[in-house]
Write a protein that holds these residues in place. Structure first.
Motif, PDB file in Angstrom:
ATOM      1  N   SER A 107       1.048 -24.353   6.793  1.00 41.49           N
ATOM      2  CA  SER A 107       1.923 -24.268   7.819  1.00 41.49           C
ATOM      3  C   SER A 107       1.211 -24.459   9.230  1.00 41.49           C
ATOM      4  CB  SER A 107       3.294 -23.977   8.007  1.00 41.49           C
ATOM      5  OG  SER A 107       2.659 -22.379   7.903  1.00 41.49           O
ATOM      6  N   SER A 108       0.309 -23.570   9.209  1.00 42.02           N
ATOM      7  CA  SER A 108      -0.509 -23.608  10.510  1.00 42.02           C
ATOM      8  C   SER A 108      -1.391 -24.766  10.811  1.00 42.02           C
ATOM      9  CB  SER A 108      -1.288 -22.198  10.585  1.00 42.02           C
ATOM     10  OG  SER A 108      -2.199 -21.936   9.356  1.00 42.02           O
ATOM     11  N   ARG A 109      -2.000 -25.203   9.624  1.00 43.80           N
ATOM     12  CA  ARG A 109      -2.998 -26.521   9.801  1.00 43.80           C
ATOM     13  C   ARG A 109      -1.957 -27.332  10.052  1.00 43.80           C
ATOM     14  NH1 ARG A 109      -4.567 -26.914   4.510  1.00 43.80           N
ATOM     15  NH2 ARG A 109      -5.525 -28.988   5.045  1.00 43.80           N
ATOM     16  N   LEU A 110      -0.747 -27.564   9.697  1.00 44.24           N
ATOM     17  CA  LEU A 110       0.078 -28.595   9.970  1.00 44.24           C
ATOM     18  C   LEU A 110       0.526 -28.612  11.509  1.00 44.24           C
ATOM     19  CD1 LEU A 110       2.013 -31.029   9.420  1.00 44.24           C
ATOM     20  CD2 LEU A 110       3.701 -29.503   9.024  1.00 44.24           C
ATOM     21  N   LEU A 111       0.747 -27.442  12.115  1.00 43.90           N
ATOM     22  CA  LEU A 111       1.086 -27.299  13.466  1.00 43.90           C
ATOM     23  C   LEU A 111      -0.158 -27.273  14.418  1.00 43.90           C
ATOM     24  CD1 LEU A 111       3.369 -23.992  13.062  1.00 43.90           C
ATOM     25  CD2 LEU A 111       3.861 -26.299  13.747  1.00 43.90           C
ATOM     26  N   THR A 116      -0.172 -35.454  13.269  1.00 47.27           N
ATOM     27  CA  THR A 116       0.580 -35.042  12.169  1.00 47.27           C
ATOM     28  C   THR A 116       0.549 -35.934  11.196  1.00 47.27           C
ATOM     29  OG1 THR A 116       2.121 -33.931  13.657  1.00 47.27           O
ATOM     30  CG2 THR A 116       2.939 -34.420  11.642  1.00 47.27           C
ATOM     31  N   ARG A 117       0.524 -37.368  11.603  1.00 49.83           N
ATOM     32  CA  ARG A 117       0.561 -38.304  10.638  1.00 49.83           C
ATOM     33  C   ARG A 117      -0.663 -38.688   9.871  1.00 49.83           C
ATOM     34  NH1 ARG A 117      -1.309 -43.195  12.935  1.00 49.83           N
ATOM     35  NH2 ARG A 117      -1.910 -44.413  11.209  1.00 49.83           N
ATOM     36  N   LEU A 124      -5.450 -34.252   0.172  1.00 54.09           N
ATOM     37  CA  LEU A 124      -5.630 -32.864  -0.148  1.00 54.09           C
ATOM     38  C   LEU A 124      -4.357 -31.843   0.427  1.00 54.09           C
ATOM     39  CD1 LEU A 124      -9.543 -32.131  -0.047  1.00 54.09           C
ATOM     40  CD2 LEU A 124      -7.938 -32.279  -2.139  1.00 54.09           C
ATOM     41  N   ASN A 125      -3.850 -32.366   1.555  1.00 54.87           N
ATOM     42  CA  ASN A 125      -2.880 -31.672   2.385  1.00 54.87           C
ATOM     43  C   ASN A 125      -1.519 -31.811   1.339  1.00 54.87           C
ATOM     44  OD1 ASN A 125      -4.534 -30.802   4.435  1.00 54.87           O
ATOM     45  ND2 ASN A 125      -4.108 -32.540   5.792  1.00 54.87           N
ATOM     46  N   LEU A 126      -1.206 -33.093   0.993  1.00 54.74           N
ATOM     47  CA  LEU A 126      -0.046 -33.465   0.257  1.00 54.74           C
ATOM     48  C   LEU A 126      -0.265 -32.504  -1.152  1.00 54.74           C
ATOM     49  CD1 LEU A 126       0.074 -37.254   0.809  1.00 54.74           C
ATOM     50  CD2 LEU A 126       1.407 -35.391   1.851  1.00 54.74           C
TER      51      LEU A 126
END
Length: 138
Positions: A107-111, A116-117, A124-126
């Protein structure tokens, strides 16, 4: 190509809110060679992955399965439900800690991600997201 992609990603932080801080945090989480804190973060992440694997291996040992079955039989004999007794509290806490760490990390890597795309396009994120979701769905 990969270096130019990273440079383009880093350029996106210039116009972003709190861009410098987000850039530093993103580099800390994504690049273990960036700084000492990034190396420490990487070591902690690897340690949590290894602890999670070790807990899974312990869970699959025949000795552990036999102990789990004996605890369930004892619970039924005492008139209790066997469901709450089966899990070893130490392994359960370790599993919760690992899931919390993995959730925090993804979640922090996403934020902090510059795009974001692009975050969701990286396989690897998926895999990380899909590996954490079953815990929350069950």
């Amino acid at each position: 190509d990969e270096i130019s992609d990273v440079q383009r990603e880093l350029a996106r932080y210039g116009a972003a809110r709190c861009g410098r801080l987000r850039r530093r945090l993103w580099l800390t989480m994504e690049n273990p060679g960036y700084s000492l804190p990034s190396k420490l973060f990487s070591c902690v992440s690897i340690s949590v992955v290894l602890a999670s694997i070790a807990a899974m291996c312990i869970h699959s040992l025949p000795e552990y399965q036999a102990r789990e079955a004996a605890a369930a039989v004892a619970a039924v004999a005492a008139g209790r439900s066997p469901e709450g007794v089966r899990d070893d509290p130490v392994l359960r806490r370790l599993e919760y800690f690992c899931i919390a760490w993995f959730s925090f990390e993804v979640s922090s890597r996403l934020l902090l991600a510059p795009s974001t795309r692009n975050f969701f396009c990286h396989p690897l994120n998926l895999i990380e997201i899909v590996s954490v979701l079953p815990f929350y769905l069950t």
